[in-house]
Scaffold this active site. Sequence first.
Site, short mmCIF file in Angstrom:
data_model
loop_
_atom_site.label_atom_id
_atom_site.label_comp_id
_atom_site.label_asym_id
_atom_site.label_seq_id
_atom_site.Cartn_x
_atom_site.Cartn_y
_atom_site.Cartn_z
N SER A 228 0.85 -1.19 0.00
CA SER A 228 0.00 0.00 0.00
C SER A 228 0.88 1.24 0.00
O SER A 228 2.06 1.18 0.35
CB SER A 228 -0.92 0.02 1.23
OG SER A 228 -1.79 -1.08 1.24
N SER A 266 -3.20 -3.98 -3.53
CA SER A 266 -2.50 -2.79 -3.07
C SER A 266 -3.49 -1.70 -2.70
O SER A 266 -4.39 -1.36 -3.48
CB SER A 266 -1.56 -2.28 -4.17
OG SER A 266 -0.79 -1.18 -3.73
N ASP A 268 -3.91 2.03 -2.30
CA ASP A 268 -3.22 3.25 -2.71
C ASP A 268 -4.20 4.41 -2.69
O ASP A 268 -5.23 4.37 -3.37
CB ASP A 268 -2.67 3.09 -4.13
CG ASP A 268 -1.95 1.76 -4.33
OD1 ASP A 268 -1.02 1.48 -3.56
OD2 ASP A 268 -2.32 1.02 -5.26
#
Length: 342
Positions: A228, A266, A268
């Site tokens: 992340s 992930s 983000d």
Amino acid sequence: MATARELGLVTGGLRVGPLNAITDVNGVSVGHRTLSGDGLATGVTAILPHAGDPFRLKPRAAVDVINGFGKSAGLMQVAELGTLETPILLTNTFGVAACMQELIRRAIAANPGIGRSTSTVNALVCECNDGGISDIQAMAVTPEDAGAALDAAKPGHVPQGTVGAGTGMTAFGFKAGIGTSSRLMRIGDEDFTLGALVLANFGPVGQLVLPDGRRPVPGAVAETEKGSVIVVLATDLPLGDRQLQRVARRAGAGLARLGAFWGNGSGDLAICFTTADPVEHEPKSAFASLRRLDDGKIDLAFRAAAETTQEAVLNAMCEAQATRGRNGRIYPALADWLKENR
């Protein structure tokens, strides 16, 4: 360790602020609380948007979720109302609740009417998973740790790398953590600043692209993208809510320059706030006048967001020290790779 620029990695062409840090934006301060030892490598990083009470004087803000595999708290109200009500805390995934508690307790202490005679408070906490290095199941982050990070916040120099929330974070197979950068912008006949602070914990081995085109590989096997990154952008540029989100979105351009593709696992996201024209909790008038940049002049802010994000991630990696993970894997320092591959 050393910054990316000190190691010869120059990102973009805009002028850099005096400290090359998010604290180049007047009023912004940063503090860390680092927890290490006994299987722990974690902590809390606090970003204060101004020296006053953000519940009473709310900085205008926006959020852009690039890939939503995350467990942050408070983003929904920021997206809906366009303001911050607390400092921003960064920590590990299982530390979010403890950080929320401290933010809420402090807000109530300063404003006893919260939840009774006035609205509740939106505690803003963002996270990355540092479980590859730290024992995340220990639930080690406490409200007191969050308070220590808040109390440590100050303007000026920002420690980077293996510190605060970044203590156990990695990126592209290297050790990473906290990084920051800033850019100066001349728009019309006025000067403005935009700064970024990142919590970098993303990117599979072999995908990192340096500004000079090199692709450092730390020697580990390739792995699925499951990290992340949290990007916090601060500016004193007068921007509307829609414009703040547009600037936040350009953080993704900075991440992409590094080789990130925002994989399925992930988390983000980018938050952008401005210190210009904050919103009063109890306004004296039914109408407020806000100054707003003309859209035709916003490209400079877009460019600054991309440049600062890219450099902040590189700083997080260049300033971080090599670390051994819980399974014995070594996450090397990018600074060491750069020195060996000049």
